[in-house]
Design a protein around this motif. Sequence first.
Motif, short mmCIF file in Angstrom:
data_model
loop_
_atom_site.label_atom_id
_atom_site.label_comp_id
_atom_site.label_asym_id
_atom_site.label_seq_id
_atom_site.Cartn_x
_atom_site.Cartn_y
_atom_site.Cartn_z
N SER A 1 0.93 -1.31 -0.07
CA SER A 1 0.06 0.05 0.05
C SER A 1 0.76 1.58 -0.29
N GLN A 2 0.44 2.14 -0.42
CA GLN A 2 1.36 3.79 -1.02
C GLN A 2 0.27 4.69 0.08
N GLN A 3 0.02 4.23 1.07
CA GLN A 3 -0.97 5.46 2.06
C GLN A 3 0.75 6.10 3.20
N GLY A 4 -0.41 6.64 3.22
CA GLY A 4 0.59 7.17 4.58
C GLY A 4 -0.33 6.27 5.95
N GLU A 5 0.33 6.35 7.49
CA GLU A 5 -0.09 6.17 8.61
C GLU A 5 0.80 6.73 9.55
N GLU A 6 -0.88 6.73 10.23
CA GLU A 6 -0.68 8.44 11.09
C GLU A 6 -0.11 7.16 12.57
N ASP A 7 0.76 7.54 13.51
CA ASP A 7 0.85 6.81 14.77
C ASP A 7 1.17 8.68 15.89
N PRO A 8 0.41 7.95 16.74
CA PRO A 8 -0.72 7.16 17.67
C PRO A 8 -1.35 7.40 16.96
N GLN A 9 -2.77 6.48 16.95
CA GLN A 9 -4.00 6.20 16.59
C GLN A 9 -4.74 7.29 17.82
N ALA A 90 -2.17 13.74 4.31
CA ALA A 90 -2.26 12.38 2.71
C ALA A 90 -1.50 13.49 1.88
N THR A 91 -0.70 11.78 1.70
CA THR A 91 0.02 11.75 0.68
C THR A 91 -0.12 12.31 -1.24
N ALA A 92 0.37 13.15 -1.35
CA ALA A 92 0.13 13.25 -3.44
C ALA A 92 0.98 12.70 -4.42
N HIS A 93 0.76 11.70 -4.79
CA HIS A 93 1.28 11.05 -6.07
C HIS A 93 1.28 11.66 -7.16
N ASN A 94 1.54 11.64 -7.74
CA ASN A 94 1.41 12.25 -9.51
C ASN A 94 0.43 13.03 -9.02
N PHE A 95 0.28 14.17 -8.20
CA PHE A 95 -0.48 15.19 -7.54
C PHE A 95 -1.90 15.09 -7.83
N ASN A 96 -2.89 14.04 -8.67
CA ASN A 96 -3.51 14.26 -8.70
C ASN A 96 -4.19 12.60 -8.50
N LYS A 97 -3.51 12.15 -7.24
CA LYS A 97 -3.96 10.79 -6.56
C LYS A 97 -3.43 10.81 -5.32
N PHE A 98 -3.84 11.02 -4.33
CA PHE A 98 -3.84 11.09 -3.19
C PHE A 98 -3.71 10.05 -2.07
N TYR A 99 -3.58 9.24 -0.86
CA TYR A 99 -3.39 8.80 -0.01
C TYR A 99 -3.40 9.20 1.03
N PHE A 100 -4.65 8.89 1.92
CA PHE A 100 -4.62 9.38 3.24
C PHE A 100 -4.37 7.78 4.12
N GLY A 101 -3.11 8.83 5.62
CA GLY A 101 -3.55 7.70 6.55
C GLY A 101 -4.56 7.51 7.22
N SER A 102 -4.41 6.06 8.18
CA SER A 102 -5.46 5.75 9.05
C SER A 102 -5.88 7.13 10.24
N GLY A 103 -4.84 7.88 10.08
CA GLY A 103 -5.71 9.13 11.11
C GLY A 103 -5.01 8.91 12.29
N THR A 104 -5.36 10.07 13.38
CA THR A 104 -4.64 10.24 14.77
C THR A 104 -5.65 10.66 15.28
N LYS A 105 -6.22 10.26 16.07
CA LYS A 105 -8.01 10.45 16.94
C LYS A 105 -7.04 11.83 18.41
N LEU A 106 -6.68 12.76 18.00
CA LEU A 106 -6.46 13.65 19.34
C LEU A 106 -7.83 14.39 20.12
N ASN A 107 -7.51 14.17 21.58
CA ASN A 107 -8.22 14.96 22.17
C ASN A 107 -7.41 15.45 23.21
N VAL A 108 -8.20 17.07 22.93
CA VAL A 108 -7.79 18.03 23.88
C VAL A 108 -8.47 18.25 25.61
N LYS A 109 -8.37 17.91 26.61
CA LYS A 109 -8.85 18.30 28.22
C LYS A 109 -8.86 19.16 27.46
N PRO A 110 -10.11 20.06 28.73
CA PRO A 110 -9.80 21.00 29.18
C PRO A 110 -9.61 21.60 30.47
#
Lengths: 110, 114
Positions: A1-9, A90-110
């Motif tokens: 897979s060419q997709q980006g992968e984020e960490d932490p989840q 998101a990584t751009a390949h050939n400028f018009n094809k993109f791959y998104f990672g799974s994402g990092t879910k951020l929780n900021v506690k007040p």
Amino acid sequence: SQQGEEDPQALSIQEGENATMNCSYKTSINNLQWYRQNSGRGLVHLILIRSNEREKHSGRLRVTLDTSKKSSSLLITASRAADTASYFCATAHNFNKFYFGSGTKLNVKP
Amino acid sequence: EPEVTQTPSHQVTQMGQEVILRCVPISNHLYFYWYRQILGQKVEFLVSFYNNEISEKSEIFDDQFSVERPDGSNFTLKIRSTKLEDSAMYFCASSEGWDPNIQYFGAGTRLSVL
């Protein structure tokens, strides 16, 4: 897979702390972008870094790119409760094809 | 501020039916995209479109899918003979140019296939 992968989840921090998220990818890119997604909404572009750039700043955001390691990091300084969201690279390949990672879910506690 | 609009916000359909998801990209943008996001999973690229033809497509974008720009403002995604696994959020995006290709996303259409 060419997709980006984020960490932490998932990342939970206190308001005022810094949040660092990492992204790794597998193939050569034209540029790498970070997007933010609030629950149930579309993605919002945050910052773009080109393959020949190493670091970029925008407000409280700092992005680095290491093409030799095929990795990027997003730093949010002095986080706020309103920064709570999922963050995707998101990584751009050939400028018009993109791959998104799974994402990092951020929780900021007040 | 200009925005990408998508309709409907929620589409419910029976398995085997055809659906058309509609998008109005930002008016001066030239590049258009469709993505899908299955609940809790990553955003997956489906297709990019420029100058009235497909520029790139992913492995997901098979013969079941088609895109069209029927007039100067709308950009549609048609899914023929929907399957249960097509249930997802579908996002449309547009960008002004190809470098930099900063994309502006719509709020999405939630497709539920029963």
